[in-house]
Design a protein around this motif. Structure first.
Motif, short mmCIF file in Angstrom:
data_model
loop_
_atom_site.label_atom_id
_atom_site.label_comp_id
_atom_site.label_asym_id
_atom_site.label_seq_id
_atom_site.Cartn_x
_atom_site.Cartn_y
_atom_site.Cartn_z
N ALA A 92 0.99 -1.19 0.12
CA ALA A 92 -0.09 -0.15 -0.02
C ALA A 92 1.06 1.43 -0.03
CB ALA A 92 -0.84 -0.12 1.07
N ILE A 93 1.75 1.34 0.88
CA ILE A 93 2.99 2.52 0.93
C ILE A 93 3.52 2.53 -0.43
CG2 ILE A 93 4.95 3.02 1.87
CD1 ILE A 93 4.22 1.66 4.50
N ALA A 94 3.98 1.50 -1.16
CA ALA A 94 4.52 1.72 -2.51
C ALA A 94 3.75 2.13 -3.29
CB ALA A 94 5.01 0.07 -2.86
N SER A 95 2.49 2.08 -3.33
CA SER A 95 1.36 2.80 -4.40
C SER A 95 1.13 4.01 -4.26
CB SER A 95 0.24 1.93 -4.36
OG SER A 95 -0.71 2.29 -3.29
N LEU A 96 1.49 4.56 -3.05
CA LEU A 96 1.10 6.24 -2.85
C LEU A 96 1.79 7.11 -3.93
CD1 LEU A 96 1.49 6.16 0.96
CD2 LEU A 96 -0.46 6.02 -0.24
N ALA A 97 3.12 6.97 -4.29
CA ALA A 97 4.03 7.60 -5.27
C ALA A 97 3.27 7.43 -6.68
CB ALA A 97 5.23 7.34 -5.15
N LYS A 98 2.53 6.30 -7.11
CA LYS A 98 2.04 5.97 -8.22
C LYS A 98 0.68 6.50 -8.40
CE LYS A 98 5.00 1.83 -8.16
NZ LYS A 98 4.82 0.45 -8.12
N LYS A 188 12.94 11.57 18.67
CA LYS A 188 13.54 11.61 17.28
C LYS A 188 13.48 10.28 16.34
CE LYS A 188 16.38 15.72 17.28
NZ LYS A 188 17.56 16.31 16.78
N GLU A 189 12.79 9.26 17.23
CA GLU A 189 12.49 8.08 16.61
C GLU A 189 11.50 7.97 15.64
OE1 GLU A 189 11.43 3.37 18.05
OE2 GLU A 189 11.91 5.15 19.45
N VAL A 190 11.79 7.46 14.25
CA VAL A 190 10.78 7.38 12.94
C VAL A 190 10.01 6.21 13.08
CG1 VAL A 190 10.91 7.69 10.67
CG2 VAL A 190 12.51 9.02 12.16
N TYR A 191 8.56 6.65 12.98
CA TYR A 191 7.64 5.41 12.95
C TYR A 191 7.12 5.48 11.65
CZ TYR A 191 8.13 6.19 17.97
OH TYR A 191 8.62 6.26 19.30
N ALA A 192 7.14 6.55 10.78
CA ALA A 192 6.91 6.26 9.32
C ALA A 192 7.73 7.16 8.73
CB ALA A 192 5.50 6.69 9.13
N GLY A 193 8.89 6.63 7.88
CA GLY A 193 9.78 7.58 7.25
C GLY A 193 9.39 8.17 6.04
N LYS A 194 10.03 8.56 5.04
CA LYS A 194 9.76 9.26 3.88
C LYS A 194 8.83 8.59 3.25
CE LYS A 194 14.13 10.19 2.79
NZ LYS A 194 15.29 10.83 2.00
N ARG A 195 7.47 8.84 3.54
CA ARG A 195 6.42 8.70 2.63
C ARG A 195 6.06 9.49 1.46
NH1 ARG A 195 7.62 3.95 4.83
NH2 ARG A 195 6.28 3.15 6.67
N THR A 196 5.93 9.07 0.21
CA THR A 196 5.85 10.16 -0.93
C THR A 196 4.44 9.97 -1.66
OG1 THR A 196 8.36 10.08 -1.40
CG2 THR A 196 6.80 10.82 -2.98
N TYR A 197 3.84 10.85 -1.90
CA TYR A 197 2.69 10.78 -2.53
C TYR A 197 2.50 12.00 -3.31
CZ TYR A 197 0.65 13.03 1.83
OH TYR A 197 0.61 13.79 2.83
#
Length: 204
Positions: A92-98, A188-197
């Motif tokens: 699902a995350i991978a599809s955000l940029a598409k 500064k703990e990252v729970y969701a990194g660079k999500r691109t959409y």
């Protein structure tokens, strides 16, 4: 127009802290639960985090401390419909940029997030996003979400951020907007990194 320089996105997604800010001593849920039960203000604060009294069964400390389930967007222009960006699986995350998100130009909208805390206290959870058009930054949002303990009823939490207004005009709608987001905390703990959409502006 040139693209972002190496490391530029990473720097822009870093949280900001007030001068002189110091993070308090880290404690577990059990340690917070055993703090002075006669302190009324402390008891109210613990209750707001979902922390019960000492002796209650502690959540199992395994797996991720927090799961970010989705980001969502609401707007009066959408009526009862909510645009939801699924973050629950890698596919699902991978599809955000598409798959671009379409937003009507010049309307009020607000972003929100849905998440679950499984164990531990998450202090200063915050959402950050940077919006770029043709490689140039046009907006940045850093929203403090708050501090949270484990979800005692097993239900996810939903938090709405303050309203914003989408860009408008011919120049605004000519092209797409690239949004990179991050969810982090005071440690500064990252729970969701660079999500691109991608966001496309529409006239209707």
């Amino acid at each position: 127009m040139s693209s972002s320089k190496p490391g530029e996105d990473e720097a822009e997604l870093q949280p900001t802290f007030a001068a002189g800010y110091k993070l308090g001593e880290k404690k577990t849920v059990d340690q917070y639960a055993s703090l002075d039960a006669n302190d009324e203000s402390l008891a109210k604060w613990k209750a707001s985090l979902g922390i019960t009294g000492a002796g209650a069964a502690a959540p199992e400390r395994s797996g991720p401390k927090i799961t970010i389930l989705a980001l969502f967007l609401r707007s009066p222009s959408l009526g009862d419909r909510t645009i939801e960006l699924d973050l629950s699986t890698e596919a699902a995350i991978a599809s955000l940029a598409k798959n671009p998100v379409n937003i009507k130009e010049g309307v009020e909208y607000n972003v929100g997030m849905k998440f679950m805390v499984h164990y531990d206290i998450i202090s200063g959870l915050r959402y950050i996003h940077v919006v770029k058009r043709a490689g140039v930054k046009v907006d940045k949002l850093e929203q403090m979400v708050g501090s949270f303990g484990p979800s005692d009823d097993g239900a996810p939490r939903s938090i709405n951020f303050p309203a914003e207004e989408s860009p408008s005009g011919v120049l605004a709608r000519s092209g797409s907007y690239n949004v990179k987001s991050r969810i982090t905390d005071d440690d500064k703990e990252v729970y969701a990194g660079k999500r691109t959409y991608l966001v496309l502006l529409t006239t209707k």
